[in-house]
Write an enzyme that holds these catalytic residues in place. Structure first.
Site, short mmCIF file in Angstrom:
data_model
loop_
_atom_site.label_atom_id
_atom_site.label_comp_id
_atom_site.label_asym_id
_atom_site.label_seq_id
_atom_site.Cartn_x
_atom_site.Cartn_y
_atom_site.Cartn_z
N TRP A 231 0.83 -1.21 0.00
CA TRP A 231 0.00 0.00 0.00
C TRP A 231 0.87 1.26 0.00
O TRP A 231 0.42 2.33 0.34
CB TRP A 231 -0.92 0.00 1.23
N CYS A 266 -6.66 -5.00 -1.29
CA CYS A 266 -7.74 -5.88 -0.82
C CYS A 266 -8.58 -6.53 -1.92
O CYS A 266 -8.91 -7.70 -1.84
CB CYS A 266 -8.62 -5.19 0.19
N HIS A 325 -13.65 -2.04 1.81
CA HIS A 325 -12.78 -3.19 2.02
C HIS A 325 -13.50 -4.39 1.42
O HIS A 325 -14.72 -4.48 1.49
CB HIS A 325 -12.48 -3.40 3.50
N ASP A 348 -11.09 -13.66 4.90
CA ASP A 348 -10.42 -12.46 4.40
C ASP A 348 -8.93 -12.75 4.28
O ASP A 348 -8.30 -13.13 5.26
CB ASP A 348 -10.67 -11.31 5.39
N ASN A 388 -19.28 -2.49 12.45
CA ASN A 388 -20.07 -1.90 13.52
C ASN A 388 -19.38 -0.87 14.41
O ASN A 388 -19.99 -0.37 15.34
CB ASN A 388 -20.60 -2.99 14.45
N ASP A 390 -17.74 2.53 16.01
CA ASP A 390 -18.13 3.95 15.97
C ASP A 390 -16.94 4.77 15.48
O ASP A 390 -15.80 4.41 15.71
CB ASP A 390 -18.51 4.45 17.37
N GLU A 445 -31.33 -4.77 16.60
CA GLU A 445 -29.98 -4.23 16.52
C GLU A 445 -29.47 -3.88 17.91
O GLU A 445 -28.33 -4.17 18.26
CB GLU A 445 -29.96 -2.98 15.63
N TYR A 535 -7.78 4.68 -0.72
CA TYR A 535 -8.99 4.02 -0.22
C TYR A 535 -8.82 3.52 1.22
O TYR A 535 -9.80 3.26 1.91
CB TYR A 535 -9.41 2.88 -1.16
#
Length: 705
Positions: A231, A266, A325, A348, A388, A390, A445, A535
């Site tokens: 990268w 990726c 990603h 992954d 998920n 924050d 949720e 990115y």
């Protein structure tokens, strides 16, 4: 009475065309027989005389270096005998000296290469091309990778082309990708990886172990795997990640050299892993998540640091939010887990974090991510955080010569948006966010989040950059609260848009809209900045900032323009090897109430298209011409243009050097295609230049008899 002539085999026919059609393996470009486990295939054995009742005949299948019966790596099958390790063999018909046998492997047999020979009495016959490739079988109900839906199998196992979604949440686009799992040497490369994985025979039965091992082997870290990640922006010593248009060249090169291929990012890792899993017979899809968190500390929080001009700072963050990603989902029953976690599993191969000492990730049940069951193997905490976490914004200010951090916003619904994959049987984006997450703000949720938070320790609200590590964390034994969107007293809201098309060489014209929605007179200080970033969220250049104070009353809005001249960014654009995005960040502070809000949006440049001209249908083995046309409608010369084209089953990967293309000029290249396979075939084209990295297109043609 004459002594018996001892029974000898004179030939073996693997009935390739009939077996491979029934096993959906007729696409593999290999001379050996490729079959799927748990499903019968037929073998015709020719003998030196008729087979009699007293004759002893057995087919023997050996896997690995040194097959042995007691290790279950050598199977000796006699017709009509009880099964052996779940394998069965029967005589279909005898006709003079010919004997037609049917072999059914166990639906949980180890996948890999088997050496077959025939034993008659003390004679052993080794046929040429006697190596049989055994794969997972999504068509077999007893195989753990069984997939009931036919259209899904056609897409997730048999489709050798597709596209990978990239860009940003604000402007998603598709990058065509040739998976090419049936091309020459690709299956052999996958078998080489299986051997290299050192998986035990019993682990080779299990797609969860195999997919985990492949997620480790597709990256070069730890094990000299397929692709070296890079990268840095400097790709002189290899191929720039932007220059690949498929997995075939990569896997063929790796198989030939047995050395890592340079370089991947990726979507390249995901494209190659998708090829490997489909090739081995495990249903697989590429999954793109927009605004994906890379949360190094598993505390479900990513901090973003801004300077007083509202520009993002690279140097302070350990964590990052990637514009997108890409990973993979593979389909299987998870026999190692409690009920309810079958189906799609995330894996992954992009080397981000180590898991059990290696750069590998998954399989993590997608349902575990949705339900918040983040204690389940493998790596579910990391995947949960990716979709998920924050995002917390801090402004770094100098106060009496010391750096101080001021929190200017928390976004709880911003990470893990627009989770996308190619739709089954169609060239369109399917949004699968609902498979990974319940709707934001729903009761489910909240419950899922509370469940996840009981397994992950979210940190307190202190910044944690390198400079701030001395600050004591505030959260001692605080109960994790489910954070709510901060409701401001003024109903403050920010929107960032582009007002003109974002063409390289033109001014970038954007706008920040500030809205309030409660009665009163409000004074809003607005800071806005524009930057170019990779990115991965790494900032490449600062392009400009604005500071305005505006007055709003009650429910009203005001649009503040942000304009960047071409000179401010063209030099950077021409010098980077990667595709960069335009990042706009806005901070609004209401003087009267001290309300603060931060918003960021990434946008991609827009490019003129490549058009592909060719007939709609063509006949097998009949040449046809295909033309690629590109008109430079931009105001800048595109320097060092290269056109990359590939058509699986039509022609090999080809590169055309096009030199510089001036504004208004038209480029045309032509290639002669020879179709070698029936059905719908795709041609993928990509144009790269110093200024632009990402113009690509694809077009399909139907090949008929």
């Amino acid at each position: 009475v004459f002594p018996e002539t001892s029974l000898k085999v004179t030939g073996v026919d693997f009935l390739k065309s009939q077996n491979t059609r029934q096993h959906h393996t007729d696409g593999y470009n290999i001379k050996n027989l490729v079959v799927r486990r748990g499903q019968p295939f037929q073998v015709q054995v020719s003998l030196n005389r008729e087979l009699r009742a007293a004759d002893k005949l057995s087919l023997r299948f050996g896997i690995g270096e040194n097959p042995m019966k007691n290790k279950a790596s050598l199977l000796s099958l006699k017709p009509e005998q009880e099964d052996f390790n779940g394998w069965k063999i029967s005589v279909v018909k005898k006709n003079g000296k010919e004997c037609l046998l049917s072999v059914t492997s166990s639906p949980n047999a180890p996948v890999g290469k088997y050496n077959m020979n025939v034993k008659t009495g003390t004679n052993i016959y080794k046929p040429e091309d006697g190596v049989i490739y055994l794969l997972f079988n999504p068509w077999c109900e007893d195989d753990v990778v069984y997939m009931a839906n036919e259209a899904q199998k056609k897409e997730y196992v048999l489709n050798d082309t597709g596209c990978i979604y990239v860009g940003s949440a604000y402007s998603i686009y598709d990058r065509p990708w040739n998976f090419g799992q049936f091309e020459e040497f690709v299956l052999d490369a996958c078998m080489y990886l299986l051997d290299k994985s050192k998986l035990s025979l019993s682990d080779r039965r299990d797609p969860a172990s195999v997919s985990r091992a492949m997620s480790a082997l597709v990256n070069a870290n730890d094990d000299n795997g397929v692709l070296l990640g890079n990268w840095s922006g400097n790709y002189i010593s290899g191929t720039s990640p932007m220059d690949w248009i498929g997995s075939v060249t990569i896997l063929q090169k790796y198989y030939k050299t047995k050395k890592p291929v340079r370089y991947g990012q990726c979507w390249v890792f995901a494209g190659v892993l998708n090829t490997v899993m489909r090739c081995l017979g495990v249903p697989s899809r590429c999954v793109s998540t927009f605004d994906a968190a890379h949360d190094t500390e598993e505390n479900l929080r990513v901090d973003v640091y801004l300077n007083e001009r509202g520009e993002k700072l690279n140097s302070l963050s350990f964590d990052s939010v990637w514009n997108f990603h890409v990973w993979n989902d593979v389909w299987m029953k998870r026999t190692d887990l409690p009920d309810g976690f079958d189906g799609w599993q995330a894996i992954d191969s992009t080397p981000q974090e180590q898991s059990q000492g290696r750069f590998q990730c998954g399989p993590c049940p997608v349902k575990a991510v949705r339900e918040g069951d983040v204690y389940l193997p493998y790596d579910s905490k990391f995947v949960y955080a990716e979709v998920n976490a924050d995002r917390v914004y801090w402004v770094v200010k100098k106060v009496n010569g010391k750096e101080k951090y001021f929190k200017v916003g928390t976004e709880t619904q911003d990470i893990g948006k627009n989770i996308s994959t190619k739709a089954v049987g169609q060239n369109r984006r399917e949004d699968i966010t609902r498979e990974y997450k319940y709707p934001e703000g729903s009761k489910e949720e909240r419950m899922s989040m509370q469940r996840a938070y009981s397994f992950v320790r979210p940190s307190g609200m202190t910044p944690r950059s390198g400079y701030a590590s001395t600050v004591q964390a505030l959260s001692g034994s605080t109960q994790p609260l489910v954070p709510k969107e901060p409701v401001t007293k003024t109903g403050l809201h920010l929107e960032i848009t582009n007002t003109e098309a974002l063409h390289p060489g033109n001014p970038l014209e954007m706008a920040i809209t500030v809205k309030t929605s409660t009665p009163g007179n409000w004074t809003v200080d607005l800071t806005g900045s524009c930057q170019l970033q990779y990115y991965t969220g790494k900032v490449q250049a600062n392009l400009g900032t604005i500071k305005e104070t505006i007055k709003l009353e009650g429910t009203s809005e005001m649009q503040i323009p942000l304009k960047i001249a071409p000179d401010a960014y063209m030099k950077t654009l021409s010098s980077v090897e990667d595709e960069v995005l335009i990042l706009v960040t806005a901070i609004a502070e209401v003087k009267e109430t001290n309300d603060k809000l931060t918003k960021e949006t990434s946008m991609r440049f827009e490019y003129p298209p490549i058009t592909v001209q060719m007939p709609e249908t063509a006949k097998l083995y009949n040449d046809f011409a295909c033309a690629f046309i590109f008109k430079n409608k931009l105001n800048v010369t595109l320097e060092n243009c290269k056109l990359l084209v590939e058509g699986l089953g039509l022609f090999k990967m080809t590169t055309f050097d096009q030199g510089d293309i001036m504004p208004g000029r038209i480029m045309k290249s032509e290639i002669i295609c020879t179709p070698t396979r029936l059905g719908e075939k795709k041609i993928v084209a990509k144009l790269i230049s110093n200024q632009i990295k990402g113009i690509s297109t694809e077009k399909a043609i139907n090949i008929i008899e």
